[in-house]
Enzyme design. Structure first.
Site, PDB file in Angstrom:
ATOM      1  N   ASP A  39      10.796 -57.336 -15.065  1.00 35.37           N
ATOM      2  CA  ASP A  39      10.430 -55.955 -14.749  1.00 35.37           C
ATOM      3  C   ASP A  39      10.215 -55.860 -13.247  1.00 35.37           C
ATOM      4  OD1 ASP A  39      10.248 -54.902 -17.508  1.00 35.37           O
ATOM      5  OD2 ASP A  39       8.663 -56.383 -17.676  1.00 35.37           O
ATOM      6  N   ASP A  70       1.944 -33.366 -22.736  1.00 33.77           N
ATOM      7  CA  ASP A  70       2.386 -33.226 -21.354  1.00 33.77           C
ATOM      8  C   ASP A  70       3.619 -32.325 -21.291  1.00 33.77           C
ATOM      9  OD1 ASP A  70       2.912 -34.104 -18.484  1.00 33.77           O
ATOM     10  OD2 ASP A  70       1.282 -35.439 -19.026  1.00 33.77           O
ATOM     11  N   ASP A  79      14.016 -47.371 -20.309  1.00 32.74           N
ATOM     12  CA  ASP A  79      12.772 -48.135 -20.300  1.00 32.74           C
ATOM     13  C   ASP A  79      11.743 -47.568 -21.269  1.00 32.74           C
ATOM     14  OD1 ASP A  79      11.826 -50.465 -19.266  1.00 32.74           O
ATOM     15  OD2 ASP A  79      11.259 -49.676 -17.311  1.00 32.74           O
ATOM     16  N   ASP A 111       7.949 -29.662 -29.403  1.00 31.68           N
ATOM     17  CA  ASP A 111       7.825 -28.861 -28.187  1.00 31.68           C
ATOM     18  C   ASP A 111       7.099 -27.566 -28.550  1.00 31.68           C
ATOM     19  OD1 ASP A 111       8.100 -27.195 -26.010  1.00 31.68           O
ATOM     20  OD2 ASP A 111      10.242 -27.580 -25.704  1.00 31.68           O
ATOM     21  N   HIS A 125       6.687 -35.383 -14.981  1.00 32.82           N
ATOM     22  CA  HIS A 125       5.284 -35.750 -15.133  1.00 32.82           C
ATOM     23  C   HIS A 125       5.027 -36.486 -16.443  1.00 32.82           C
ATOM     24  CE1 HIS A 125       0.910 -35.110 -15.676  1.00 32.82           C
ATOM     25  NE2 HIS A 125       0.862 -35.063 -14.360  1.00 32.82           N
ATOM     26  N   VAL A 136       8.867 -50.139 -21.874  1.00 31.37           N
ATOM     27  CA  VAL A 136       9.201 -51.393 -22.554  1.00 31.37           C
ATOM     28  C   VAL A 136       9.029 -52.558 -21.586  1.00 31.37           C
ATOM     29  CG1 VAL A 136      10.990 -52.688 -23.760  1.00 31.37           C
ATOM     30  CG2 VAL A 136      10.801 -50.209 -24.070  1.00 31.37           C
ATOM     31  N   ASN A 139      12.094 -56.399 -20.413  1.00 30.64           N
ATOM     32  CA  ASN A 139      13.469 -56.057 -20.772  1.00 30.64           C
ATOM     33  C   ASN A 139      14.409 -56.113 -19.568  1.00 30.64           C
ATOM     34  OD1 ASN A 139      12.516 -53.832 -19.422  1.00 30.64           O
ATOM     35  ND2 ASN A 139      13.370 -52.332 -20.843  1.00 30.64           N
ATOM     36  N   ASP A 270     -16.204 -40.784 -17.185  1.00 31.65           N
ATOM     37  CA  ASP A 270     -16.645 -42.021 -17.830  1.00 31.65           C
ATOM     38  C   ASP A 270     -16.271 -43.268 -17.048  1.00 31.65           C
ATOM     39  OD1 ASP A 270     -17.698 -41.038 -20.532  1.00 31.65           O
ATOM     40  OD2 ASP A 270     -15.745 -40.075 -20.405  1.00 31.65           O
ATOM     41  N   SER A 310      -3.934 -37.761 -13.067  1.00 29.82           N
ATOM     42  CA  SER A 310      -2.959 -37.804 -14.163  1.00 29.82           C
ATOM     43  C   SER A 310      -2.328 -39.174 -14.301  1.00 29.82           C
ATOM     44  CB  SER A 310      -1.849 -36.770 -13.923  1.00 29.82           C
ATOM     45  OG  SER A 310      -2.295 -35.470 -14.164  1.00 29.82           O
TER      46      SER A 310
END
Length: 869
Positions: A39, A70, A79, A111, A125, A136, A139, A270, A310
């Site tokens: 990777d 999202d 991927d 959707d 996003h 993944v 790979n 948190d 985000s």
């Protein structure tokens, strides 16, 4: 919902109402061809949150699902594609709402902007968020998610301009919750979105509360306005102060300081996670995004580096997936607790370190510490066994103070305590409190007026139960605090106060790795004492789904009920450890003696019985296990009348009321068994969904067995298996090595079985010839070959199947692990691109399983070696 608030991002006017997050930090990375390391764009922040060590413990599981609320997800991204969720209760493209959830053909999510089943992403996003959670791993392209193996559920609640309405978001939350009720193992919803709303949408909090009740964490971004949330109305972030399963996440930068844009609040935020310059998957061309031109999704995918809370939020969702994969029976509360306990203070960075006072935990997440926090917990207390520990504790080792130390795996050392011998306290009738030893009882103890530290180093990577026995024989009114401490991480994982132990008490912790148990005196003028220490294997996780058997029909005696059974209308043979009560159902007997194969076998007679409990609404089975152990419990149901029955089964912790697992069961006209691991006090709730009634015809009790699971692919070891695999046994075609756990194998030898001078590094090292000799034979099949394995009833055995496409014939094949008694597929993995280097598919295997190898492409499927341990 206001566009500028939807995902806490920044707008740019030139982008025709398109916006990007922290534009000044973004840069586009081209699609990456397979390279070494596997990777190549692995985000450097992942080392900071200790993922390499976490991945050594857990890489994730395809059984665990994270929903991505999202802008959608590019499900074709190379991927991501293998980790995209599939709704197995829905038949694709048939125009029918098969699972009756109100959404037709929702095979890969929904959707809620366009109200259709194409939840794809053109903004970027949502695809970026999804990649951080679960791109993944291993790979050879792009990057890896925090959870290398996971299922990503796309739920599009924000449109292509990057904004959405509260109604769309609430509908998405309810949709995910309904899927959880259908039986899908959804651990978390990732919500990298939010906005200021006053008052909060009235339907939002109830929707979140119901998701929490179903055991789903809601992980939400704190926002990018640099504000203290105590004085704002940022939602859903503010609900972390009122709902048990909401985690609000702030962002840290490259030096672990709170990012300048991140919102903060010691009461409402948190934990923090890396959120600056995060590299992840991206669906499209960046220039098109900036120009406002229509954006065609690139088939090859892409990668992008962006910033924002985000980007921090999916790091936490990915850790939740790791934790659920590691402990399938872990509850929502336990997972949240482990995430927060695992937060790292990074005090060495002061004064740059700015989280205290701005984040509830004052810490940044650490995946490895969270796994340890989940493993290292208080496991129980026992005030009834007294000194009679034999056969109750110490199956792996024990230390009776003043007499025998026989502890496993490096033993135990003690700091800060003095051994006191010969406690002759008056309250010890017939050795009640003194610890058993052969031919005698021992009543010595370790004592301290301050804190004693018991040091453990379990180097085997397994969890153990460590039990301390304490007896206030002198009745001095002792009080002490027992804490499980990770010294390396500088944190307390769990603890309990102990008092009133004049008749002796045991306190048990689950311990993994290097840990200390601190025993601190809490009563002035007294001492804290420990009389004995006992080590046992950690029990398998309770309240976890084991599998489905839809092949045995009514023939239960060969695969179910080895410890006891209850068959409606015919047989009550409950084990001593189980207590049952049924409510809300009526008994129905169709045929007392039936030759129908679906009828449950009769004891002491031929044929079977067709009988069941039935309800037009809901029946509840209360099961109480009184032995403190975990058992496999199977439930049989048969739609004898072929009336199109569908029913929902919920497994509930009867003490807390929390739903631990849910399954939607249909198509059981020929009979079906569903089995769970259960312990303690459990309620089984069966609800009619379709057909005239919900039914239950039998309950079967068996000893628990570990589940088999896929661990990962090794594409680097090549043929050099010695020292890496095969510590217990190995078998290579053409050699006379130990069959190990293989009881039968299928497939035909190919190649030169006697070739021990092969210099090809892909060929496995010879069993006979050591490190230098290699053999190039293999088993091959044009269809399917099988290996029957018997791993016994003990712990799972690490098992590696090795594959090498010597002839470079573009082979591809599927590996499936199947429960031999039920036919249930326990794990599956496709193997491709193993010509240049060989690949190992590594599993933990338990019990009696069959490993099935099926050709997908090329002239044949091959196996070049099998290695155990």
């Amino acid at each position: 919902m206001d566009k500028s608030a939807n995902r806490n991002g920044k707008r740019i006017g030139a982008a025709a109402n398109r916006w990007v997050e922290s534009l000044e930090t973004r840069r586009l990375l081209a699609s990456v061809a397979p390279t070494v390391p596997n990777d190549p764009l692995l985000d450097y922040h992942f080392g900071k949150i200790d993922l390499p060590r976490a991945w050594a413990m857990e890489k994730g599981s395809a059984d665990v699902i994270v929903a991505v609320l999202d802008t959608g997800v590019q499900i074709e991204h190379p991927d991501l594609a293998a980790n995209i969720f599939t709704n197995t209760n829905e038949i694709a493209n048939n125009g029918i709402d098969d699972d009756r959830n109100g959404h037709v053909d929702d095979v890969h999510g929904w959707d809620f902007v366009a109200d259709d089943n194409v939840a794809n992403d053109v903004v970027g996003h949502g695809t970026h968020v999804a990649g951080t959670i679960g791109a993944v791993g291993d790979n050879g392209i792009g990057t890896s998610g925090v959870a290398q193996h996971v299922k990503l559920l796309p739920v599009k609640v924000l449109g292509d301009e990057g904004s959405g309405t509260w109604n769309q978001i609430i509908a998405g939350i309810k949709y995910v919750t309904e899927l959880k009720k259908e039986g899908f193992n959804i651990v978390a919803m990732n919500a990298s979105l939010g906005g200021a709303a006053f008052p909060a949408p009235p339907a939002l909090e109830p929707a979140l509360a119901e998701a929490n009740r179903q055991g789903i964490l809601f992980v939400v971004a704190a926002g990018n306005s640099g504000l203290n949330l105590n004085g704002t109305q940022e939602v859903p972030a503010k609900f972390s102060g009122s709902l048990p399963g909401v985690i609000t996440v702030g962002a840290t930068d490259q030096v672990d300081a709170l990012a300048s844009f991140s919102n903060y609040s010691e009461a409402l935020v948190d934990v923090a996670a890396p959120g600056v310059d995060i590299t992840s998957t991206w669906p499209t061309d960046y220039d098109a995004l900036l120009s406002g031109e229509p954006m065609a999704v690139s088939p090859g995918g892409g990668y992008n580096t962006i910033s924002g809370t985000s980007m921090a939020t999916p790091v936490v969702s990915g850790i939740a997936a790791l934790l659920k994969s590691h402990r399938p029976g872990a509850t929502m509360d336990q997972i949240k607790d482990a995430i927060l306990k695992g937060a790292e203070r990074v005090s060495t960075l002061a004064p740059l370190y700015s989280l205290p006072g701005k984040v509830r935990t004052a810490g940044r997440v650490n995946a490895y510490y969270s796994l340890l926090a989940l493993d290292n917990t208080l496991a129980g207390r026992d005030a009834a066994t007294h000194g009679n520990w034999v056969n109750a504790y110490g199956s792996q080792g024990y230390y009776v103070v003043g007499d025998t130390m026989n502890l496993p795996i490096g033993g135990m050392t003690v700091d800060g305590a003095t051994e006191i011998a010969g406690r002759a306290g008056a309250a010890n009738p017939a050795g009640l409190l003194s610890l058993q030893q052969p031919g005698k009882h021992v009543l010595n103890h370790l004592a301290t007026t301050g804190t004693m530290k018991l040091n453990f180093n379990f180097a085997d990577g397994e969890s153990h139960l460590v039990t301390l026995y304490m007896a206030d024989v002198e009745r001095q009114g002792r009080s002490q605090v027992i804490e499980l401490v990770d010294v390396g991480a500088g944190r307390r994982n769990d603890g309990v106060a102990v008092s009133s132990f004049q008749t002796g008490k045991y306190v048990t912790f689950r311990v993994t790795g290097t840990q200390q148990v601190w025993v601190t005196n809490a009563a002035a003028g007294r001492t804290a004492v420990v009389d004995g220490v006992f080590v046992d294997a950690a029990a398998v996780q309770p309240l976890a789904f084991v599998g489905t058997d839809d092949t045995s029909a009514g023939a239960w005696r060969t695969g179910h009920g080895s410890q006891g059974a209850f068959i409606v209308g015919q047989y009550t043979g409950l084990p001593d450890y189980a207590r049952l009560q049924m409510s809300g159902a009526t008994g129905v007997v169709r045929q007392l003696r039936s030759a129908d194969k679906r009828a449950l076998e009769r004891l002491g007679d031929t044929g079977g019985i067709q009988a069941y409990y039935a309800t037009p609404d809901v029946m509840t089975l209360d099961v109480n296990f009184v032995d403190g152990r975990t058992h496999n419990v199977g439930f049989h149901m048969a739609d004898y009348e072929r009336a199109g029955r569908v029913q929902k089964i919920e497994v509930i912790n009867a003490d807390s009321g929390q739903v631990a697992d849910t399954r939607l069961v249909g198509d059981f006209a020929d009979g079906k068994y569903l089995t769970w691991r259960l312990s303690g006090h459990v309620a089984i709730r069966i609800t009619r969904v379709a057909g005239p009634s919900a039914v239950l015809s039998g309950i079967f009790f068996d000893a628990p067995r570990e589940r088999s699971q896929f661990l990962g692919i090794d594409a680097t070891t090549n043929g050099n298996w010695r020292g890496m695999y095969g510590a217990d046994a190995a078998i290579i075609p053409g050699e006379s090595g130990s069959l190990g756990y293989i009881s039968a194998l299928g497939g035909q030898w190919y190649g030169n079985a006697a070739n021990l001078v092969n210099n090809d590094p892909r060929a496995p090292q010879s069993i006979l010839g050591g490190f230098t000799a290699r053999g190039s034979a293999y088993w091959g099949t044009r269809t399917t070959m099988t290996f029957d394995l018997d791993l016994g009833d003990g712990p799972a055995v690490r098992t590696a199947f090795y594959f090498a496409d010597y002839e470079r014939l573009n082979r591809a094949q599927r590996v499936e692990v199947v429960d031999r008694s039920t036919g249930a597929v326990l794990a599956t993995q496709d193997i491709r691109d193993f010509a240049g280097k060989g690949k190992y598919a590594v599993f933990n295997l338990a019990g009696q399983v069959q490993v099935r190898i099926t050709r997908l492409a090329g002239v044949s499927a091959v196996v070049n070696g099998v290695f155990f341990g």
